[in-house]
Design an enzyme around this catalytic site. Sequence first.
Site, PDB file in Angstrom:
ATOM      1  N   ASP A  39       3.739   2.127   4.826  1.00  0.00           N
ATOM      2  CA  ASP A  39       2.794   1.815   5.904  1.00  0.00           C
ATOM      3  C   ASP A  39       3.387   2.252   7.242  1.00  0.00           C
ATOM      4  OD1 ASP A  39       0.234  -0.391   6.141  1.00  0.00           O
ATOM      5  OD2 ASP A  39       1.314   0.101   7.987  1.00  0.00           O
ATOM      6  N   ILE A  40       2.552   2.805   8.102  1.00  0.00           N
ATOM      7  CA  ILE A  40       3.021   3.316   9.392  1.00  0.00           C
ATOM      8  C   ILE A  40       3.431   2.184  10.335  1.00  0.00           C
ATOM      9  CG2 ILE A  40       0.811   3.359  10.658  1.00  0.00           C
ATOM     10  CD1 ILE A  40       1.542   6.267  11.485  1.00  0.00           C
ATOM     11  N   HIS A 110      -7.068   0.218  -1.095  1.00  0.00           N
ATOM     12  CA  HIS A 110      -5.605   0.261  -1.124  1.00  0.00           C
ATOM     13  C   HIS A 110      -5.051  -1.125  -1.380  1.00  0.00           C
ATOM     14  CE1 HIS A 110      -6.996  -0.273   3.047  1.00  0.00           C
ATOM     15  NE2 HIS A 110      -5.944  -1.048   3.235  1.00  0.00           N
TER      16      HIS A 110
HETATM   17  P1  5GP Z   1      -6.110  -2.566   5.993  1.00  0.00           P
HETATM   18  O1  5GP Z   1      -6.244  -3.444   7.204  1.00  0.00           O
HETATM   19  O2  5GP Z   1      -7.233  -1.560   5.909  1.00  0.00           O
HETATM   20  O3  5GP Z   1      -5.926  -3.347   4.733  1.00  0.00           O
HETATM   21  O4  5GP Z   1      -4.746  -1.807   6.168  1.00  0.00           O
HETATM   22  C1  5GP Z   1      -4.636  -0.498   6.620  1.00  0.00           C
HETATM   23  C2  5GP Z   1      -3.162  -0.198   6.774  1.00  0.00           C
HETATM   24  O5  5GP Z   1      -3.024   1.190   6.963  1.00  0.00           O
HETATM   25  C3  5GP Z   1      -2.492  -0.880   7.967  1.00  0.00           C
HETATM   26  O6  5GP Z   1      -1.422  -1.698   7.510  1.00  0.00           O
HETATM   27  C4  5GP Z   1      -2.017   0.287   8.828  1.00  0.00           C
HETATM   28  O7  5GP Z   1      -0.773   0.063   9.444  1.00  0.00           O
HETATM   29  C5  5GP Z   1      -1.958   1.431   7.826  1.00  0.00           C
HETATM   30  N1  5GP Z   1      -2.176   2.755   8.411  1.00  0.00           N
HETATM   31  C6  5GP Z   1      -3.153   3.107   9.281  1.00  0.00           C
HETATM   32  N2  5GP Z   1      -3.071   4.402   9.592  1.00  0.00           N
HETATM   33  C7  5GP Z   1      -2.006   4.888   8.883  1.00  0.00           C
HETATM   34  C8  5GP Z   1      -1.419   6.189   8.787  1.00  0.00           C
HETATM   35  O8  5GP Z   1      -1.838   7.160   9.399  1.00  0.00           O
HETATM   36  N3  5GP Z   1      -0.342   6.316   7.962  1.00  0.00           N
HETATM   37  C9  5GP Z   1       0.165   5.249   7.253  1.00  0.00           C
HETATM   38  N4  5GP Z   1       1.227   5.492   6.486  1.00  0.00           N
HETATM   39  N5  5GP Z   1      -0.372   4.025   7.329  1.00  0.00           N
HETATM   40  C10 5GP Z   1      -1.447   3.840   8.136  1.00  0.00           C
END
Ligand code: 5GP
Length: 128
Positions: A39-40, A110
């Site tokens: 995760d970034i 995810h």
């Molecule tokens: P959600 O809130 O959709 O469950 O989580 C999305 C996750 O994606 C977040 O933890 C966020 O930090 C991660 N994320 C968003 N953009 C990127 C990216 O460009 N690269 C990576 N590796 N992670 C990302």
Amino acid sequence: MPPTGLPPYDESNIFARILRGEIPSRRVHEDEFAIAFHDINPQAPVHVLVIPRGAYVSLADFSTSASEAEIAGFWRAVGRVAKELGLEAQGYRALTNMGEHGGQEVPHFHVHLFGGRPLGRMVPASGA
Ligand code: 5GP
């Protein structure tokens, strides 16, 4: 196509772009059904995302629309990645956010894998 009531899959979402190799990611695993990458914005010492290769918006979409092989292959990858990251001995958390109340930001299904420290309560008491 996602089931009725769910948004259509957006081919330009960030994880679709990572899958196509259009933007970089720190991959830790890839196979026929899934890829995994850091995760970034990590929320724990280990914070890895496991995503299916198929175009599914969320768990609701994946559990309804994916084939048996995709579902089995994906969940086997989740467990395998956690093991390969060395998280099994001390434990870890696998989590998926779905939709607005789940706080889902990226509309490609995810699973987050968190580990490397005690992770506390499942859901913040404040609900924040
Ligand atoms: P959600 O809130 O959709 O469950 O989580 C999305 C996750 O994606 C977040 O933890 C966020 O930090 C991660 N994320 C968003 N953009 C990127 C990216 O460009 N690269 C990576 N590796 N992670 C990302």
